[in-house]
Design an enzyme around this catalytic site. Structure first.
Site, mmCIF file in Angstrom:
data_model
loop_
_atom_site.group_PDB
_atom_site.id
_atom_site.type_symbol
_atom_site.label_atom_id
_atom_site.label_comp_id
_atom_site.label_asym_id
_atom_site.label_seq_id
_atom_site.Cartn_x
_atom_site.Cartn_y
_atom_site.Cartn_z
ATOM 1 N N GLY A 73 1.272 -1.242 0.242
ATOM 2 C CA GLY A 73 -0.214 0.029 0.644
ATOM 3 C C GLY A 73 1.329 1.639 -0.113
ATOM 4 O O GLY A 73 1.728 1.023 0.702
ATOM 5 N N TYR B 26 -6.269 -5.603 -3.294
ATOM 6 C CA TYR B 26 -5.649 -4.887 -5.027
ATOM 7 C C TYR B 26 -4.645 -6.223 -5.730
ATOM 8 O O TYR B 26 -4.197 -6.597 -4.922
ATOM 9 C CB TYR B 26 -5.263 -3.663 -4.780
ATOM 10 C CG TYR B 26 -3.443 -3.886 -4.437
ATOM 11 C CD1 TYR B 26 -3.065 -4.142 -3.425
ATOM 12 C CD2 TYR B 26 -2.846 -3.288 -5.824
ATOM 13 C CE1 TYR B 26 -1.577 -4.092 -3.250
ATOM 14 C CE2 TYR B 26 -1.741 -2.981 -5.391
ATOM 15 C CZ TYR B 26 -1.106 -3.169 -4.478
ATOM 16 O OH TYR B 26 0.765 -2.623 -4.037
ATOM 17 N N TYR C 167 -9.001 -2.028 -7.139
ATOM 18 C CA TYR C 167 -8.984 -2.909 -5.630
ATOM 19 C C TYR C 167 -10.446 -3.394 -5.064
ATOM 20 O O TYR C 167 -11.263 -3.408 -6.166
ATOM 21 C CB TYR C 167 -9.201 -0.929 -5.210
ATOM 22 C CG TYR C 167 -8.644 -0.515 -5.548
ATOM 23 C CD1 TYR C 167 -7.366 -0.171 -5.327
ATOM 24 C CD2 TYR C 167 -8.313 0.650 -6.968
ATOM 25 C CE1 TYR C 167 -6.056 0.478 -5.521
ATOM 26 C CE2 TYR C 167 -7.407 1.878 -6.914
ATOM 27 C CZ TYR C 167 -6.144 1.077 -6.486
ATOM 28 O OH TYR C 167 -5.367 2.142 -6.650
ATOM 29 N N ALA D 131 5.034 1.231 -7.022
ATOM 30 C CA ALA D 131 5.481 1.579 -5.964
ATOM 31 C C ALA D 131 7.427 2.432 -5.995
ATOM 32 O O ALA D 131 7.710 2.344 -5.444
ATOM 33 C CB ALA D 131 6.464 0.713 -4.543
ATOM 34 N N ALA D 132 7.726 2.773 -6.869
ATOM 35 C CA ALA D 132 8.255 3.511 -7.648
ATOM 36 C C ALA D 132 8.587 5.549 -6.926
ATOM 37 O O ALA D 132 9.128 5.312 -6.309
ATOM 38 C CB ALA D 132 8.381 4.195 -9.310
ATOM 39 N N ASP E 299 6.371 5.616 -4.252
ATOM 40 C CA ASP E 299 6.492 5.625 -2.588
ATOM 41 C C ASP E 299 7.818 5.362 -2.041
ATOM 42 O O ASP E 299 8.426 5.429 -1.316
ATOM 43 C CB ASP E 299 5.739 4.555 -2.588
ATOM 44 C CG ASP E 299 4.563 4.369 -3.233
ATOM 45 O OD1 ASP E 299 3.936 5.147 -2.898
ATOM 46 O OD2 ASP E 299 4.044 2.714 -3.065
#
Ligand SMILES: O=C(O)C(=O)C[C@H](O)[C@H](O)CO
Length: 305
Positions: A27, A85, A99, A257-258, A260
């Site tokens: 997440g 997700y 989602y 997640a790049a 994040d």
């Protein structure tokens, strides 16, 4: 001094082939917390979320412990479930998500959180980080309670960091604009993407973003412009912009997640007192490593830089 990260972690599913899925946990805020911790294992990283009574929630909680996050502030809602997700990838490793998260434990966090208790601990948190997704999953009342909490933490001396992370599937554009602007109003460090601002506000260029942000009292503004690289501005020195050009990864397997991981590395650098250029360089290096592997959280044996 620690980092406090607020948001939702879910079951992450990704396809191995037509019949097989891999299940992990991720997440946006959780990803940021994990990568901040990996950049500096000495850094205390608090993750503030809610988890349910379902089997996935319990396994997720174990995963949080394994990642060495401090989860003392987390809220247990036995009647609720964790969100889920799924990542779909195109031929270039560009991701999109589906989602199943309405009514998840985390979406009800602010109804049950003892905010006074969090404020009492404020002296521990150097930076408090949340995102547009943290706001998107909540009711209007929950969003306001969260922003009130963040404002109180700011008054107590915490620096507030925010990434708009716009996800069109999670809320309507007008709500997203309103709440994201309220979040900008109380943030010291803002990490927007040009693409988010194109979709949300119709901004077409870096210059338009800078013009927009000139009315906010931001001490660090980091604008991610995809193939144009990243630009970092420090308050009072808007003329001395730091620019780190985009360097493509050797292979782009999955872009999940790049942003994040970029945020996690950047905030770790901010806590360590690095220069703007060093923070941006570290953050780009970490994001470049993360996109070379599937899923949001890459194997911990892989060196980030
Ligand atoms: O899209 C979301 O809400 C997520 O948090 C899932 C992903 O891990 C995240 O978006 C990656 O940036």
């Amino acid at each position: 001094m620690s980092l406090l990260v607020i948001g939702e972690c879910m079951v992450e599913l990704r396809e191995v082939d037509e019949t097989m899925l891999v299940k992990t946990f991720a997440g946006d805020t959780y990803n940021t917390a994990v990568y901040a911790k990996r950049c500096n294992p000495e850094l205390e990283v608090h993750y503030l979320s809610a988890y349910g009574g379902d089997a996935f929630s319990l396994a997720m909680n174990k995963q949080w412990q394994q990642q060495q996050l401090n989860t003392d502030l987390c809220v247990y809602l036995p009647e609720r479930n964790t969100g889920i997700y799924n990542i779909s990838l195109d031929a270039y490793g560009e991701r999109s998500f589906s989602y199943w998260r309405k009514g998840s434990a985390a979406s009800e966090l602010m109804q049950y959180l003892d905010t006074k208790m969090v404020i009492e601990k404020s002296s521990q948190f150097k930076i408090v980080f949340f995102t547009g997704i943290t706001l998107a999953i909540m009711s209007d009342k929950g969003r306001q309670t969260l922003l009130d909490l963040i404002s109180s933490l700011k008054q107590k001396g915490c620096k507030i960091a925010f990434d708009p992370n716009y996800r069109a599937l999670l809320w309507n554009k007008q709500d997203a604009r309103n709440w994201i602007q309220k979040a900008y109003d109380i943030s010291d460090i803002i990490l927007p993407g040009l693409d988010d601002h194109q979709s949300l506000f119709g901004h077409q260029s870096l210059a338009e973003l800078l013009e927009y942000f000139s009315t906010f009292n931001v001490s660090e503004l980091v604008i991610k412009c995809g193939e144009l690289g990243v630009y970092g501005y420090t308050k009072g020195t808007h003329a001395t912009v730091e620019h780190v050009p985009f360097v493509p990864a050797k292979v782009q397997v999955d872009t999940t997640a790049a942003g994040d991981s970029f945020a996690g590395a950047y905030l770790n650098g901010a806590i360590e007192g690095m220069s703007m250029n060093d923070k941006l360089t570290l953050a780009c290096d970490v994001a470049r490593m993360v996109v070379q592997h599937p899923g949001a959280i890459i194997d911990e044996k892989i060196e980030l830089v």
